[in-house]
Design a protein around this motif. Structure first.
Motif, PDB file in Angstrom:
ATOM      1  N   UNK A  35       0.691  -1.361   0.283  1.00 56.01           N
ATOM      2  CA  UNK A  35      -0.074   0.081   0.175  1.00 56.01           C
ATOM      3  C   UNK A  35       0.811   1.397   0.123  1.00 56.01           C
ATOM      4  N   UNK A  36       2.217   1.011   1.186  1.00 53.37           N
ATOM      5  CA  UNK A  36       2.696   2.050   0.730  1.00 53.37           C
ATOM      6  C   UNK A  36       3.581   2.635  -0.684  1.00 53.37           C
ATOM      7  N   UNK A  37       3.710   1.605  -1.416  1.00 50.29           N
ATOM      8  CA  UNK A  37       4.313   2.103  -2.923  1.00 50.29           C
ATOM      9  C   UNK A  37       3.817   2.104  -3.693  1.00 50.29           C
ATOM     10  N   UNK A  38       2.394   2.068  -3.590  1.00 50.56           N
ATOM     11  CA  UNK A  38       1.162   2.362  -4.410  1.00 50.56           C
ATOM     12  C   UNK A  38       0.669   3.962  -4.068  1.00 50.56           C
ATOM     13  N   UNK A  50      -9.008  -1.224  -1.654  1.00 53.97           N
ATOM     14  CA  UNK A  50      -8.879  -2.190  -2.138  1.00 53.97           C
ATOM     15  C   UNK A  50      -7.525  -2.859  -3.530  1.00 53.97           C
ATOM     16  N   UNK A  51      -6.976  -1.865  -3.397  1.00 52.79           N
ATOM     17  CA  UNK A  51      -5.679  -1.947  -3.992  1.00 52.79           C
ATOM     18  C   UNK A  51      -4.535  -2.692  -3.815  1.00 52.79           C
ATOM     19  N   UNK A  52      -3.960  -2.559  -2.363  1.00 51.02           N
ATOM     20  CA  UNK A  52      -3.138  -2.989  -1.991  1.00 51.02           C
ATOM     21  C   UNK A  52      -3.634  -4.298  -1.665  1.00 51.02           C
ATOM     22  N   UNK A  53      -4.714  -5.044  -1.512  1.00 49.53           N
ATOM     23  CA  UNK A  53      -4.520  -6.553  -0.992  1.00 49.53           C
ATOM     24  C   UNK A  53      -4.927  -6.952  -2.696  1.00 49.53           C
ATOM     25  N   UNK A  54      -6.067  -6.239  -3.829  1.00 46.01           N
ATOM     26  CA  UNK A  54      -5.846  -6.425  -5.156  1.00 46.01           C
ATOM     27  C   UNK A  54      -4.192  -7.057  -5.651  1.00 46.01           C
ATOM     28  N   UNK A  55      -3.080  -6.643  -5.522  1.00 51.23           N
ATOM     29  CA  UNK A  55      -1.428  -6.341  -6.101  1.00 51.23           C
ATOM     30  C   UNK A  55      -1.194  -8.201  -4.455  1.00 51.23           C
ATOM     31  N   UNK A  56      -1.765  -7.501  -4.171  1.00 47.96           N
ATOM     32  CA  UNK A  56      -1.070  -9.140  -3.016  1.00 47.96           C
ATOM     33  C   UNK A  56      -1.812  -9.939  -3.592  1.00 47.96           C
TER      34      UNK A  56
END
Length: 162
Positions: A35-38, A50-56
């Motif tokens: 999330x911090x990278x995003x 939810x973007x961080x979770x989707x990437x994970x």
């Protein structure tokens, strides 16, 4: 195998994850780092959501397809996120990390220092307000108020092997 470490901020997830990853030589996916990278990349118009979770989820699938064990470190607060993790792999070990000693949990939250550049840590009030739904499915529960990170990692590794 996918091992998902879930729990409120300050419960000890990251500390346990670091012990576990070394023990299992697993891939480590930390939602806070993603999330911090995003946020730092300024690729999102608004909140991370939810973007961080989707990437994970995508990174977990890729590494699992290579035959690697993946450890995900995330709050995982809602049934929808928990179900999404279950859909990522055929073998999932869900672990809820808790700290039953409220004073100790608060101390940890208040004394933490960021280990991800630019990452703002939640304060105690925001931890108390966190939307964290009770679990309705089976999972391994580890209480870091009574179990060391080393012992927690050992228990999780044994459960993963079973």
């Amino acid at each position: 195998m996918l091992i998902v470490l879930s729990g409120l901020p300050g419960s000890g997830k990251t500390t346990v994850a670091r012990e576990l990853v070394g023990r299992l030589s697993a891939v480590y996916l930390r939602i806070d780092a993603i999330e911090q990278a995003l946020v730092s990349a300024k690729v999102l118009a608004g909140e991370v959501g939810s973007a961080g979770y989707e990437v994970a989820y995508a990174l977990a699938r890729s590494n699992l397809a290579l035959g690697l064990t993946v450890v995900a470190d995330c709050v995982n607060p809602l049934p929808v996120t928990r179900e999404a993790w279950r859909a990522v792999a055929s073998r999932v070990l869900e672990v809820e990390i808790v700290c039953s000693d409220v004073a100790e949990h608060r101390r940890r939250v208040e004394l933490r220092t960021p280990d991800i550049p630019g990452h703002a840590l939640p304060d105690w009030a925001s931890v108390l307000r966190h939307d964290y739904a009770p679990w309705t499915t089976d999972r391994l529960v580890i209480d870091t108020a009574i179990v060391s990170a080393n012992d927690a990692a050992q228990r999780i590794a044994e459960a993963a092997r079973a």
